[in-house]
Motif scaffolding. Structure first.
Motif, short mmCIF file in Angstrom:
data_model
loop_
_atom_site.label_atom_id
_atom_site.label_comp_id
_atom_site.label_asym_id
_atom_site.label_seq_id
_atom_site.Cartn_x
_atom_site.Cartn_y
_atom_site.Cartn_z
N ALA A 1 0.82 -1.16 -0.01
CA ALA A 1 -0.11 0.10 -0.10
C ALA A 1 0.95 1.36 -0.05
CB ALA A 1 -0.88 -0.09 1.10
N ARG A 2 2.18 1.40 0.62
CA ARG A 2 2.79 2.61 0.79
C ARG A 2 3.31 3.18 -0.73
NH1 ARG A 2 6.35 4.54 5.26
NH2 ARG A 2 7.35 6.31 4.09
N LYS A 3 3.29 4.30 -0.52
CA LYS A 3 3.66 5.13 -1.94
C LYS A 3 4.16 6.40 -1.52
CE LYS A 3 -0.12 3.81 -4.89
NZ LYS A 3 -1.38 4.31 -5.36
N GLN B 1 8.99 8.70 -7.89
CA GLN B 1 7.63 7.90 -7.78
C GLN B 1 8.15 6.65 -7.18
OE1 GLN B 1 5.04 8.54 -10.89
NE2 GLN B 1 3.18 8.12 -9.70
N ARG B 2 7.65 6.37 -6.05
CA ARG B 2 8.09 5.03 -5.39
C ARG B 2 6.72 4.47 -4.88
NH1 ARG B 2 12.26 4.79 -0.67
NH2 ARG B 2 13.72 5.82 -2.32
N VAL C 1 9.53 -0.44 -6.05
CA VAL C 1 9.98 0.19 -7.57
C VAL C 1 9.76 1.52 -7.47
CG1 VAL C 1 9.39 -0.15 -9.91
CG2 VAL C 1 9.00 -2.11 -8.12
N SER C 2 10.94 2.19 -8.39
CA SER C 2 10.86 3.53 -8.27
C SER C 2 10.76 4.00 -9.75
CB SER C 2 12.10 4.19 -7.64
OG SER C 2 12.05 4.27 -6.29
#
Length: 77
Positions: free
Chosen positions: A16-18, A33-34, A41-42
């Motif tokens: 869930a984390r961004k 943007q990760r 993944v970035s």
């Protein structure tokens, strides 16, 4: 490279984390943007101006996530 800002979608866990980071080096600006936390993944984007980079950040932060800006802590000397 200097990190200027960091946003987090407020969710815990690898799925869930961004995170979104705004960084600069010289005259270039970068947005990372990760998804998935530190081991996630970035995707990286490069811009010639801060305004262009911030436009992308604003686009990324729109949506249903509850984004919050995390302060950048100065590194100890």
């Amino acid at each position: 490279m200097e990190q200027r800002k960091h946003w987090w979608n407020g969710r815990w866990g690898r799925v869930a984390r961004k995170d979104v980071y705004l960084r600069t080096s010289g005259d270039q600006w970068y947005v990372e943007q990760r998804a998935g936390g530190a081991d996630g993944v970035s995707h990286f984007f490069e811009f010639d101006s801060e305004d262009a980079a911030l436009d992308m950040v604003r686009d990324v932060l729109t949506g249903e996530d509850d984004w919050c800006e995390l302060s950048v802590r100065p590194r100890p000397r």
